[in-house]
Design an enzyme around this catalytic site. Structure first.
Site, PDB file in Angstrom:
ATOM      1  N   ASN A   1      28.374 -11.253   2.829  1.00 58.48           N
ATOM      2  CA  ASN A   1      28.281 -10.027   2.360  1.00 58.48           C
ATOM      3  C   ASN A   1      28.547  -8.645   3.238  1.00 58.48           C
ATOM      4  O   ASN A   1      28.681  -7.763   2.756  1.00 58.48           O
ATOM      5  CB  ASN A   1      26.688 -10.001   1.716  1.00 58.48           C
ATOM      6  CG  ASN A   1      25.394 -10.070   2.720  1.00 58.48           C
ATOM      7  OD1 ASN A   1      25.391 -11.219   3.191  1.00 58.48           O
ATOM      8  ND2 ASN A   1      24.847  -9.166   2.967  1.00 58.48           N
TER       9      ASN A   1
ATOM     10  N   ARG B   1      17.034 -12.249  -4.909  1.00 61.24           N
ATOM     11  CA  ARG B   1      16.983 -12.010  -3.560  1.00 61.24           C
ATOM     12  C   ARG B   1      16.446 -13.333  -2.737  1.00 61.24           C
ATOM     13  O   ARG B   1      15.403 -13.890  -3.271  1.00 61.24           O
ATOM     14  CB  ARG B   1      16.179 -11.100  -2.965  1.00 61.24           C
ATOM     15  CG  ARG B   1      16.405 -10.482  -1.591  1.00 61.24           C
ATOM     16  CD  ARG B   1      17.913  -9.808  -1.164  1.00 61.24           C
ATOM     17  NE  ARG B   1      17.863  -8.562  -2.057  1.00 61.24           N
ATOM     18  CZ  ARG B   1      19.129  -8.001  -2.003  1.00 61.24           C
ATOM     19  NH1 ARG B   1      20.291  -8.552  -1.084  1.00 61.24           N
ATOM     20  NH2 ARG B   1      19.286  -6.906  -2.740  1.00 61.24           N
TER      21      ARG B   1
ATOM     22  N   ARG C   1      18.205  11.289  14.606  1.00 63.02           N
ATOM     23  CA  ARG C   1      17.754  10.513  15.578  1.00 63.02           C
ATOM     24  C   ARG C   1      18.390   9.488  16.475  1.00 63.02           C
ATOM     25  O   ARG C   1      18.235   9.399  17.618  1.00 63.02           O
ATOM     26  CB  ARG C   1      16.660   9.474  14.950  1.00 63.02           C
ATOM     27  CG  ARG C   1      17.110   8.388  14.050  1.00 63.02           C
ATOM     28  CD  ARG C   1      16.100   7.465  13.520  1.00 63.02           C
ATOM     29  NE  ARG C   1      16.482   6.266  12.673  1.00 63.02           N
ATOM     30  CZ  ARG C   1      16.704   6.427  11.550  1.00 63.02           C
ATOM     31  NH1 ARG C   1      16.202   7.548  10.937  1.00 63.02           N
ATOM     32  NH2 ARG C   1      17.392   5.645  10.978  1.00 63.02           N
TER      33      ARG C   1
ATOM     34  N   CYS D   1      28.994  -5.715  -2.327  1.00 65.51           N
ATOM     35  CA  CYS D   1      29.219  -7.096  -1.708  1.00 65.51           C
ATOM     36  C   CYS D   1      29.118  -8.096  -2.859  1.00 65.51           C
ATOM     37  O   CYS D   1      30.365  -8.915  -2.858  1.00 65.51           O
ATOM     38  CB  CYS D   1      28.156  -7.303  -0.980  1.00 65.51           C
ATOM     39  SG  CYS D   1      26.556  -6.909  -1.239  1.00 65.51           S
TER      40      CYS D   1
ATOM     41  N   HIS E   1      25.806 -14.201   0.502  1.00 63.65           N
ATOM     42  CA  HIS E   1      25.519 -13.952  -0.914  1.00 63.65           C
ATOM     43  C   HIS E   1      26.265 -15.503  -1.448  1.00 63.65           C
ATOM     44  O   HIS E   1      27.361 -15.741  -1.337  1.00 63.65           O
ATOM     45  CB  HIS E   1      26.041 -12.943  -1.530  1.00 63.65           C
ATOM     46  CG  HIS E   1      25.392 -11.617  -1.362  1.00 63.65           C
ATOM     47  ND1 HIS E   1      24.387 -11.555  -0.466  1.00 63.65           N
ATOM     48  CD2 HIS E   1      25.655 -10.404  -1.735  1.00 63.65           C
ATOM     49  CE1 HIS E   1      23.847 -10.332  -0.270  1.00 63.65           C
ATOM     50  NE2 HIS E   1      24.648  -9.481  -1.038  1.00 63.65           N
TER      51      HIS E   1
END
Length: 332
Positions: free
Chosen positions: A306, A226, A37, A125, A233
């Site tokens: 991160n 999260r 795309r 990460c 992070h």
């Protein structure tokens, strides 16, 4: 050097392109590849348009150095083909990290592990910022056990997760990236759950840390969460060592470690935060204190961007290491 970025339109791939310019990486040609795309579109590089091609066309162009930032499925299919064609491949996915024939590299720690490997893996990460802080301490005091709790930004999941957070912050409905709203919430799930009850992110911290530090039997346990932060992070780390330490010596070791910044002055409320780490290539450590309930054990608070050191910057540093080694070999 002819350089290619596979996954050039994603968060990490875009940042790799930015860092190539920022760090004045010596390239003669840049090939950008992405999904169907995006093929035919262009991205800017140093003020000029760089067209996006298919991965197959990028392979046919025979680049010398290739950054993979397009996810595991693309890396699994295409990275070995680029390596077989003679390119040095730096892969950000998790596909090859635990392959014993593929070096897993944070250059400040184990750059020489690269050797002549055609394919080089970069860590997760959360692992990268963790080991950058732990490596000098492990060498000095002998690392025995780790207990890690992470507080991970949504950008670690990708651009769609960032869009979900922004949409929720503006009062829109929850997206499909996470199973629950992330704004005003924390999710004790990063990646999928395994049969042992741990998530993929938690097990990456276990296995990748062992491999990079060269401690295959290191005791590690982790909980990955999260949080509604865009970039950066954070990690609460409890590290037990084989030998005693002083806090003064620990701070001195960390202050001297490449890529590490000590921000540790509780009286002045100085400690690492995602807000101050975002956009930086260093990893920040603070809240350095002894565990009063366990001998030879240290508590640390570790924060890093991160997307930069956790992903794109580490990949660029691997490439820069390759350039330096090539120059050293060619020198008379």
């Amino acid at each position: 050097m002819h350089v290619a970025i596979i996954g050039a339109t994603g968060l990490v791939g875009s940042l790799v392109r930015t860092l190539l310019a920022e760090r004045a990486f010596p390239l003669s040609r840049l090939t950008l590849a992405a999904s169907a795309r995006s093929v035919g579109q262009s991205l800017d590089y140093l003020g000029a348009p760089a067209p996006i091609v298919s991965v197959a066309d990028a392979l046919a162009a025979r680049p010398e150095l290739v950054f993979f930032a397009a996810g595991g499925a693309v890396s699994r299919e295409w990275a070995p083909q680029f390596a077989a064609a003679g390119a040095r491949v730096i892969d950000k996915s998790s596909v090859f990290r635990l392959d014993p024939n593929v070096p897993l590299v944070v250059p400040e720690i184990n750059g020489p592990a690269i050797g002549n490997a055609p394919l080089i893996a970069t860590p997760n990460c959360s692992t990268t910022q963790l080991v950058l802080v732990l490596a000098p301490l492990a060498r000095e005091y002998g690392l025995k056990r780790l207990v890690i709790s992470t507080y991970q930004a949504v950008s670690g999941t990708g651009a769609e997760a960032l869009a979900q957070l922004q949409r929720e912050q503006q009062g829109g409905g929850a997206g499909a990236v996470y199973p629950y709203p992330i704004h005003g919430n924390v999710l004790p799930q990063c990646d999928v759950f395994f049969d042992n009850g741990y998530t993929g992110e938690e097990m990456k911290l276990v296995h990748e840390t062992r491999k990079i530090l060269g401690l295959p039997h290191l005791a590690v346990t982790a909980t990955a969460v999260r949080v509604p932060v865009a970039v950066g992070h954070s990690e609460a780390v409890n590290a037990e060592f084989e030998r005693p330490f002083t806090l003064e010596a620990v701070r001195a070791l960390l202050a001297a470690a490449p890529g590490v910044v000590v921000t540790d002055d509780p009286a002045a409320r100085a400690y690492p935060m995602p807000l101050t780490a975002a956009g930086r290539d260093e990893v920040f450590v603070g809240r350095i204190r002894a565990d009063e309930g366990q001998p030879n054990t240290l508590n640390l608070w570790v924060v890093g961007d991160n997307l930069r050191k956790g992903a794109a910057t580490n990949a660029l540093q691997i490439a820069e290491y390759l350039v330096r080694e090539t120059a050293a070999v060619a020198a008379p």
